[in-house]
Design a protein around this motif. Structure first.
Motif, mmCIF file in Angstrom:
data_model
loop_
_atom_site.group_PDB
_atom_site.id
_atom_site.type_symbol
_atom_site.label_atom_id
_atom_site.label_comp_id
_atom_site.label_asym_id
_atom_site.label_seq_id
_atom_site.Cartn_x
_atom_site.Cartn_y
_atom_site.Cartn_z
ATOM 1 N N TYR A 61 0.865 -1.173 0.000
ATOM 2 C CA TYR A 61 0.000 0.000 0.000
ATOM 3 C C TYR A 61 0.908 1.231 0.000
ATOM 4 O O TYR A 61 2.137 1.127 0.122
ATOM 5 C CB TYR A 61 -0.887 0.012 1.247
ATOM 6 N N CYS A 63 3.115 3.963 1.258
ATOM 7 C CA CYS A 63 3.897 4.087 2.489
ATOM 8 C C CYS A 63 5.251 4.686 2.142
ATOM 9 O O CYS A 63 5.657 4.715 0.972
ATOM 10 C CB CYS A 63 4.071 2.728 3.177
ATOM 11 N N GLN A 107 4.778 -5.670 1.629
ATOM 12 C CA GLN A 107 4.302 -5.147 2.905
ATOM 13 C C GLN A 107 3.570 -6.266 3.647
ATOM 14 O O GLN A 107 2.837 -7.050 3.043
ATOM 15 C CB GLN A 107 3.382 -3.958 2.667
ATOM 16 N N ASN A 108 3.743 -6.322 4.958
ATOM 17 C CA ASN A 108 3.188 -7.429 5.739
ATOM 18 C C ASN A 108 1.686 -7.605 5.542
ATOM 19 O O ASN A 108 1.181 -8.728 5.480
ATOM 20 C CB ASN A 108 3.496 -7.215 7.227
ATOM 21 N N ASP A 109 0.965 -6.489 5.398
ATOM 22 C CA ASP A 109 -0.489 -6.565 5.240
ATOM 23 C C ASP A 109 -0.923 -7.246 3.947
ATOM 24 O O ASP A 109 -2.096 -7.594 3.789
ATOM 25 C CB ASP A 109 -1.097 -5.156 5.282
ATOM 26 N N LEU A 110 0.014 -7.436 3.016
ATOM 27 C CA LEU A 110 -0.324 -8.028 1.720
ATOM 28 C C LEU A 110 0.318 -9.395 1.500
ATOM 29 O O LEU A 110 0.241 -9.947 0.402
ATOM 30 C CB LEU A 110 0.091 -7.065 0.591
ATOM 31 N N ASP A 112 -0.689 -12.196 2.428
ATOM 32 C CA ASP A 112 -1.675 -13.223 2.095
ATOM 33 C C ASP A 112 -1.967 -13.284 0.600
ATOM 34 O O ASP A 112 -2.498 -14.284 0.105
ATOM 35 C CB ASP A 112 -2.972 -13.005 2.875
ATOM 36 N N GLN A 130 9.722 -9.152 3.723
ATOM 37 C CA GLN A 130 8.555 -8.423 4.208
ATOM 38 C C GLN A 130 8.973 -7.245 5.065
ATOM 39 O O GLN A 130 10.007 -7.259 5.708
ATOM 40 C CB GLN A 130 7.623 -9.339 5.000
ATOM 41 N N GLY A 132 6.996 -4.108 7.719
ATOM 42 C CA GLY A 132 5.762 -3.690 8.365
ATOM 43 C C GLY A 132 5.386 -4.507 9.582
ATOM 44 O O GLY A 132 4.442 -4.169 10.292
ATOM 45 N N ALA A 133 6.089 -5.596 9.826
ATOM 46 C CA ALA A 133 5.861 -6.406 11.030
ATOM 47 C C ALA A 133 7.193 -6.597 11.731
ATOM 48 O O ALA A 133 8.246 -6.714 11.088
ATOM 49 C CB ALA A 133 5.249 -7.759 10.677
ATOM 50 N N ASP A 235 -0.599 7.367 3.496
ATOM 51 C CA ASP A 235 -0.495 5.912 3.654
ATOM 52 C C ASP A 235 -1.796 5.259 4.121
ATOM 53 O O ASP A 235 -1.775 4.142 4.649
ATOM 54 C CB ASP A 235 0.650 5.550 4.604
ATOM 55 N N LYS A 237 -5.112 3.125 3.505
ATOM 56 C CA LYS A 237 -5.364 2.045 2.553
ATOM 57 C C LYS A 237 -6.492 2.370 1.590
ATOM 58 O O LYS A 237 -6.595 1.759 0.523
ATOM 59 C CB LYS A 237 -5.659 0.743 3.302
#
Length: 517
Positions: A61, A63, A107-110, A112, A130, A132-133, A235, A237
């Motif tokens: 996303y 950032c 990015q960690n949120d993506l 999956d 990755q 973001g985490a 940033d 979403k």
């Protein structure tokens, strides 16, 4: 001349090391920090076995990391492959395989989106990274750990202005994305032209709302970096119109670039909300990607009283082609302007490849000094796009007697929904896979908020009785949300308009179903 983003950041780090170069809502980096982190990223990837010219897929996303990634990859001569975060796993898989990505930074949120396709991405020898985490999941490496353990010295890699800087994947009428090859010199020249024609300066602050994986935010953000100005990355979403006003006010932003849908949503806020935020610092606004109505432009200028309004036409491949300047907004309403300084000349060619007269429609070819170098692994499409030094993305236009250009058909049958390009053939191909669908045409339905929405017109197979809900559900996991039909209409085969050779006439179908559009 600095013709590499890496060189530009290094120069700003020497000239104004403590100035904030870029920020988002979480953190900010000075030019000196940006320069150091770019070197660490370049070295980390080299330590993993990547070499100059290798492609690195990027999925995130909006950032701050986008700014680090683009510069760090440029520093070692790697090729950035930004992927639209709206795509589903299968679409991401195609791009990663097609570009032969050697590393994948996500990015960690993506994560999956990538996990289901990891086994098919065997060419990603450099690994999956990755950010973001705090802790990387199994099978993933930590971006921050890699940077911490890499050298902060610039790697000894010679990167030429003509070397490839990025592969910008843009959908095509064949239904498969095409990778537009962009070089370093082009990125520098488009920045210089933008600064020149819009009067941007070092004390400017740009707010970037449109996706950093898209040409608009990418090209404009690094214009500010070339100037030594500050970039603010929105940033969130999803688009939040009140948050946009708040950020413009709090960051004292002087510039932002939005699509008409963004402006419409923002201006639809109540007067009480709009009055809460001081937008007096905003001096330049860009509107692009879809036609803007007169009332929209008037409302923009009423609310942003200290700002000039610009409108551009361009493409990932050609870069900026035309500009409608502030003093031309109403005298030439409906036009996309004339050429940017240094971006011409422009030709409108007829079916016989000869230039058409003023007032006649022709395919628009531009001869910009920052045009792309062709499509990755697609010589046939590259040859289609060029006539000598002039390139086209298939847009039809007419020129008036004053030299202003008016778009007639956007990339043949392309739909523009909320600033996103949607190609009917890609959606049609997906829908045609449903067992009940005999034939399908996808067109743009007029919409007050989004400009257009995706509308599917389907001919069922004999004996089939699929419903609109079933077909919409079929689309859900097969194509990105902005490409999915919002409605399905069923017709008989005899009602589908076709040419003598059997091709569906999309424009005729749209005119028939939406006669007032």
């Amino acid at each position: 001349m600095l013709l590499n983003l890496s060189q530009v950041v290094a120069a700003q780090a020497r000239l104004q090391p403590s100035k904030t170069g870029a920020c988002d809502s979480r953190r900010a980096i000075t030019f000196a920090q940006w320069d150091e982190r770019a070197s660490r990223l370049a070295n980390a990837l080299r330590n993993m076995g990547l070499a100059k010219g290798d492609r690195v897929a990027l999925l995130a996303y909006n950032c701050l990391e986008w700014m680090e990634l683009y510069v760090g990859l440029a520093r070692a001569g790697f090729v950035a492959v930004p992927i639209n975060f709206r795509l589903v796993a299968k679409e991401i898989e195609y791009i990663a395989i097609h570009c032969e990505a050697r590393a994948f930074i996500v990015q960690n949120d993506l994560i999956d989106r990538v996990e289901p396709i990891r086994d098919s991405l065997g060419m990603v020898a450099g690994g999956f990274i990755q950010f973001g985490a705090q802790r990387a999941p199994a099978g993933w490496q930590s971006y921050e750990s890699l940077l911490a353990n890499a050298s902060a010295s610039a790697p000894d890699v010679a990167v030429a202005p003509t070397d490839t800087w990025a592969l910008m994947y843009t959908s095509g009428t064949t239904g498969r994305p095409k990778g537009a090859i962009r070089n370093h010199a082009g990125s520098a020249l488009i920045s210089l032209v933008s600064a020149l024609d819009m009067g941007l300066a070092r004390d400017s602050t740009g707010l970037f709302v449109m996706p950093m994986c898209h040409a608009n935010s990418l090209y404009f953000s690094f214009t500010f970096t070339y100037l030594g100005a500050q970039c603010v990355i929105d940033d969130r979403k999803s688009f939040d119109p009140e948050a946009l006003l708040r950020t413009l006010s709090e960051r004292h932003a002087t510039f932002t670039s939005l699509v008409p849908t963004h402006y419409t949503m923002m201006l639809a806020l109540s007067d009480a909300i709009k009055r809460k935020y001081d937008v007096g610092s905003v001096s330049k606004l860009m509107i692009s990607s879809a036609p803007a109505r007169r009332e929209t432009k008037l409302a923009i200028m009423e609310h942003f009283r200290n700002s000039q309004l610009f409108e551009l036409y361009g493409s990932t491949e050609a870069g900026w082609v035309t500009l409608l300047r502030p003093e031309e907004q109403f005298a030439k309403l409906g036009s996309v302007g004339r050429e940017w300084t240094g971006s011409g000349p422009i030709k409108l060619l007829g079916a016989d490849d000869r230039e058409v007269a003023d007032g006649e429609v022709g395919e628009l070819y531009s001869c910009t000094p920052y045009a792309f170098d062709g499509y990755w692994k697609d010589p046939a499409k590259t040859a289609e796009a060029f006539r000598g030094a002039w390139c086209s993305v298939g847009d039809l236009a007419r020129r008036d007697a004053d030299g202003f250009y008016h778009l007639v058909d956007r990339k043949s049958n392309m739909i523009i929904s909320g600033g996103e390009n949607v190609y009917p053939s890609e959606v049609e191909s997906m829908l045609a896979g449903h067992p009940a669908v005999q034939d399908v045409a996808v067109i743009g339905a007029p919409d007050a908020k989004w400009g257009e929405t995706v509308h599917a017109v389907v001919v069922r197979r004999n004996g089939e009785s699929a419903t609109e809900g079933e077909l919409l559900a079929w689309c859900r996991d097969r194509i990105a949300g902005f490409k999915r039909p919002r409605a399905v209409r069923f017709i008989e085969e005899a009602q589908m308009p076709r040419t003598a050779t059997g091709k569906i006439q999309h424009r005729l179908l749209r005119a028939r179903l939406f006669p007032d559009a």
